[in-house]
Scaffold this motif. Structure first.
Motif, PDB file in Angstrom:
ATOM      1  N   TYR A   5      -9.424   2.644  -3.450  1.00 27.73           N
ATOM      2  CA  TYR A   5     -10.282   1.499  -3.154  1.00 27.73           C
ATOM      3  C   TYR A   5      -9.479   0.346  -2.550  1.00 27.73           C
ATOM      4  CZ  TYR A   5     -14.331   3.539  -5.487  1.00 27.73           C
ATOM      5  OH  TYR A   5     -15.391   4.341  -5.808  1.00 27.73           O
ATOM      6  N   SER A   6      -8.259   0.151  -2.990  1.00 24.08           N
ATOM      7  CA  SER A   6      -7.435  -0.919  -2.413  1.00 24.08           C
ATOM      8  C   SER A   6      -7.058  -0.604  -0.972  1.00 24.08           C
ATOM      9  CB  SER A   6      -6.169  -1.121  -3.250  1.00 24.08           C
ATOM     10  OG  SER A   6      -5.361   0.041  -3.249  1.00 24.08           O
ATOM     11  N   GLU A  58      -9.968  -1.604   1.196  1.00 21.75           N
ATOM     12  CA  GLU A  58     -10.306  -3.026   1.193  1.00 21.75           C
ATOM     13  C   GLU A  58      -9.723  -3.711   2.429  1.00 21.75           C
ATOM     14  OE1 GLU A  58      -9.873  -6.939  -1.721  1.00 21.75           O
ATOM     15  OE2 GLU A  58      -9.089  -4.988  -2.323  1.00 21.75           O
ATOM     16  N   ALA A  71      -7.964   3.580  -8.065  1.00 19.61           N
ATOM     17  CA  ALA A  71      -7.600   2.181  -7.804  1.00 19.61           C
ATOM     18  C   ALA A  71      -6.875   2.048  -6.471  1.00 19.61           C
ATOM     19  CB  ALA A  71      -6.733   1.655  -8.944  1.00 19.61           C
ATOM     20  N   LEU A  72      -5.965   2.968  -6.190  1.00 21.24           N
ATOM     21  CA  LEU A  72      -5.236   2.930  -4.919  1.00 21.24           C
ATOM     22  C   LEU A  72      -6.168   3.215  -3.750  1.00 21.24           C
ATOM     23  CD1 LEU A  72      -2.517   2.741  -3.412  1.00 21.24           C
ATOM     24  CD2 LEU A  72      -2.241   5.195  -3.803  1.00 21.24           C
ATOM     25  N   MET A 122       0.826  -1.200   0.000  1.00 16.86           N
ATOM     26  CA  MET A 122       0.000   0.000   0.000  1.00 16.86           C
ATOM     27  C   MET A 122       0.866   1.258   0.000  1.00 16.86           C
ATOM     28  SD  MET A 122      -3.196   0.111  -0.298  1.00 16.86           S
ATOM     29  CE  MET A 122      -3.503  -1.523   0.339  1.00 16.86           C
TER      30      MET A 122
END
Length: 260
Positions: free
Chosen positions: A105-106, A109, A102-103, A31
């Motif tokens: 949402y990751s 998660e 994208a980052l 991350m």
């Protein structure tokens, strides 16, 4: 070399803040590596925009100087240039938005089936950590308090105002779930090298997931203004080998029977 580092600041790989540091700390999780990569990508576009705008500004000042062009042309509209300066910024924003979404949402998660769950409870002015997976009965638990080592009592090699008496020991290359809450006021559990910042709210459980990719010691601090001793609530996470982690857990399991 030392003079160059002093002149141009220090871009040093580290897991704790250093004097005159410029840039992020070393990434220890996927991350944080994604955050650093996104920063570099956006910085690339910023350099292009800076160069282009500077060139336009210098060119305008040169060609429209009052001595070079005493009677300026009366042009109030340019359809082509207006179309271009609307389309190009939109394209640049798309190149920035897609990887950032994208980052984002990751980061939100959460691992469904983590190997280890750790609960971090913020107090005034210390933290309590509970390894929930080992609290299967009333006879054993793995819970401890973590206080900052006083600034006048550090050992050789310890960082001032960043070291604690009990570190959070986790296994490397393992999916971890961190549950964060508070017992009194707003706190925050933030470790820059791990790319983690999770608010601790009284009466509420927030959670985040990390997977430390390399062994090491990572330092963080409370990033909420939670009171007078806000600056004295450091966080120290020590990532070790799985075998070493197992032996430490066995040694720290506290039998509750026989206690008053």
């Amino acid at each position: 070399m030392i003079v160059l580092e002093w002149l141009f600041l220090t871009i040093a790989p580290c897991d704790a803040a250093e004097p005159w540091q410029l840039g992020s700390q070393d990434a220890a999780t996927p991350m944080m590596q994604g955050i650093i990569d996104l920063h570099h990508d956006i910085f690339f576009f910023l350099i292009l925009i800076l160069v282009f705008v500077s060139w336009i500004l210098v060119r305008t000042l040169w060609h429209f100087h009052y001595k070079k062009n005493p009677i300026p042309q009366r042009i109030v509209h340019g359809t082509t240039i207006e179309i271009l300066w609307t389309i190009f910024p939109s394209i640049i924003l798309m190149f920035i938005a897609i990887p950032s979404f994208a980052l984002l949402y990751s980061m939100d998660e959460v691992v469904v089936d983590p190997a280890i769950t750790i609960k971090a409870i913020g107090h005034q002015w210390y933290r309590t950590y509970e390894y929930s997976d080992y609290n299967s009965s009333d006879e054993q638990s793995l819970t401890f308090d973590s206080y900052m080592i006083p600034e006048d009592d550090p050992e050789l090699g310890q960082s001032r105002l960043l070291e604690v008496d009990n570190r959070v020991v986790v296994p490397a290359k393992t999916h971890l779930r961190i549950i964060v809450t508070s017992a009194d006021v707003l706190h925050s559990w933030a470790v820059p090298s791990l790319g983690v910042k999770c608010d601790a709210v009284p009466g509420r459980l927030n959670q985040t997931s990390i997977s430390v990719q390399r062994e090491g010691v990572y330092y963080g601090q409370c990033s909420e203004i939670c009171g007078t001793n806000h600056a004295f609530m450091p966080i120290v996470v020590e990532a070790v080998d799985r075998k070493d982690y197992g032996s430490r857990v066995e040694n720290q399991l506290i039998p509750q029977t026989g206690e008053a």
